[in-house]
Motif scaffolding. Structure first.
Motif, mmCIF file in Angstrom:
data_model
loop_
_atom_site.group_PDB
_atom_site.id
_atom_site.type_symbol
_atom_site.label_atom_id
_atom_site.label_comp_id
_atom_site.label_asym_id
_atom_site.label_seq_id
_atom_site.Cartn_x
_atom_site.Cartn_y
_atom_site.Cartn_z
ATOM 1 N N PRO A 21 0.890 -5.473 -8.903
ATOM 2 C CA PRO A 21 -0.113 -6.354 -9.525
ATOM 3 C C PRO A 21 -1.019 -5.642 -10.518
ATOM 4 C CG PRO A 21 -0.064 -6.653 -7.146
ATOM 5 C CD PRO A 21 0.783 -5.476 -7.448
ATOM 6 N N ALA A 22 -1.116 -4.318 -10.372
ATOM 7 C CA ALA A 22 -2.028 -3.568 -11.233
ATOM 8 C C ALA A 22 -1.306 -2.686 -12.231
ATOM 9 C CB ALA A 22 -2.935 -2.684 -10.373
ATOM 10 N N PHE A 49 4.126 -11.082 -9.969
ATOM 11 C CA PHE A 49 2.711 -11.159 -10.327
ATOM 12 C C PHE A 49 2.553 -11.343 -11.827
ATOM 13 C CE2 PHE A 49 3.295 -8.280 -6.721
ATOM 14 C CZ PHE A 49 2.533 -8.922 -5.747
ATOM 15 N N TRP A 94 -3.310 -16.694 -12.524
ATOM 16 C CA TRP A 94 -2.728 -15.603 -11.728
ATOM 17 C C TRP A 94 -2.246 -16.147 -10.383
ATOM 18 C CZ3 TRP A 94 -2.739 -12.694 -7.323
ATOM 19 C CH2 TRP A 94 -2.243 -11.389 -7.414
ATOM 20 N N LEU A 104 -7.722 -7.845 -7.312
ATOM 21 C CA LEU A 104 -6.821 -8.796 -6.650
ATOM 22 C C LEU A 104 -7.594 -10.013 -6.134
ATOM 23 C CD1 LEU A 104 -4.311 -6.615 -4.577
ATOM 24 C CD2 LEU A 104 -3.956 -7.737 -6.774
ATOM 25 N N TRP A 141 -8.493 -12.112 -9.244
ATOM 26 C CA TRP A 141 -7.332 -12.820 -9.783
ATOM 27 C C TRP A 141 -6.819 -13.876 -8.804
ATOM 28 C CZ3 TRP A 141 -5.141 -7.460 -11.383
ATOM 29 C CH2 TRP A 141 -5.625 -7.121 -12.648
ATOM 30 N N GLY A 142 -6.760 -13.496 -7.511
ATOM 31 C CA GLY A 142 -6.173 -14.391 -6.526
ATOM 32 C C GLY A 142 -7.017 -15.616 -6.227
#
Length: 333
Positions: free
Chosen positions: A141-142, A195, A219, A284, A287-288
């Motif tokens: 994810p990063a 992702f 996202w 996270l 974004w999540g």
């Protein structure tokens, strides 16, 4: 005294000839019915640019700047519109994820995660494969850069495992090396697709969907849609490769020992690793939960970058030195 690159000029000219000829040929072809002249010329510039990226007379960033100038000089696009991509939040979201990837690589947090997974699951060849895959999954994810994720973290660990187990390129690769190399290669597109920030092209695809289809993909939306098919591929792919390549080395206690020794060598988590881990978790969460908070993904990314700079987790000099990040900004801009 001759210029140090003088000897390479004929080679550069030869590589540049193909995209230039392609541009000229498409430029003079009658415009297909239903397209405007500007649209056809834009296609010609686009096709020649892709060709130039493949033939590589110059680095991709330089090719993109030249293409931008051609579009503006021929009045195919106004300069303001040609430069508008650099104001796109999508481009800067990709850049932010590159900075986060720098934090993983520079701090050593990515290697620590890999060795931790190896110490837990590395007792068999399949266990090693899933350990490397889980590491890739955690940092995907990063890390939109395959070079940073696979080349900088995953493959060096896999190579160390192969060396310990006596399985290098060539005949000894059948022991386990061929299997681990293949699964690492196949894990990357799976985790990258899961992702929105897992691959540089994903935010661009979401932006195209928003512009062309009027579909807004956040996202969280991306993850929800991709998680099930990607999870199925993640679980089944190593089993399929294991069946096809059939590594002769099934049990690998040495790999688990390697993970434990490497963790002991790394010692406790450093302050930089802790700060990068905190930033990663916060990103996270941002974004999540964007579906609930309404926070823009790019704003979350830029805030993370600011946090890294303030805490010293990533130095500005390291960002300037990351050629792939700036190439990507120019390319997608």
């Amino acid at each position: 005294m001759a210029h140090p690159e003088a000897g390479s000029l004929p080679k550069i000219a030869a590589r540049a000839a193909v995209p230039i000829l392609l541009l000229g040929a498409l430029w003079i072809v009658p415009v297909p019915h239903g397209l405007s002249v500007a649209a056809w010329h834009m296609f010609a510039i686009f096709a020649a640019t892709i060709c130039a990226i493949l033939t590589s007379p110059l680095p991709s960033g330089a090719v993109m700047i030249i293409a931008l100038c051609v579009a503006a000089l021929t009045r195919t696009l106004p300069l303001s519109k040609a430069l508008s991509g650099f104001g796109s939040g999508t481009v800067w979201l990709i850049f932010c994820a590159y900075v986060l990837a720098l934090g993983f690589v520079k701090s050593g947090l990515g290697r620590r995660i890999a060795y931790r997974m190896l110490s837990l699951f590395g007792g068999s060849s399949l266990g090693i494969a899933y350990a490397l895959g889980i590491t890739d999954l955690i940092i995907a994810p990063a890390t939109p850069s395959v070079t940073a994720r696979s080349g900088g973290i995953i493959f060096p660990v896999a190579r160390s495992i192969n060396e310990v187990l006596g399985s290098g390129p060539g005949p000894t690769g059948k022991r386990i090396g061929d299997f681990l190399t293949m699964v690492c290669f196949q894990f990357t597109p799976i985790t990258g697709a899961m992702f929105l920030t897992g691959m540089a092209a994903n935010p661009l695809a979401a932006d195209l969907a928003r512009r062309s289809l009027k579909v807004d993909i956040s996202w969280g939306h991306w993850f929800l849609a991709a998680s099930v098919p990607a999870a199925v591929c993640f679980m089944l792919m190593p089993l399929l490769v294991y069946r096809i390549l059939d590594p002769s080395l099934k049990r690998t206690p040495e790999a688990r020992d390697l993970g434990r020794r490497s963790l002991a060598t790394l010692g406790p988590m450093s302050g930089v690793e802790i700060r990068v881990a905190i930033g990663f978790v916060l990103a996270l969460l941002g974004w999540g939960t964007s579906l609930l908070t309404g926070l823009d993904a790019t704003l979350v990314g830029l805030t993370l970058v600011a946090y890294f700079f303030v805490t010293g987790s990533v130095a500005w000099g390291d960002v300037l030195a990351d050629r792939s990040a700036w190439d990507t900004v120019i390319l997608f801009g």
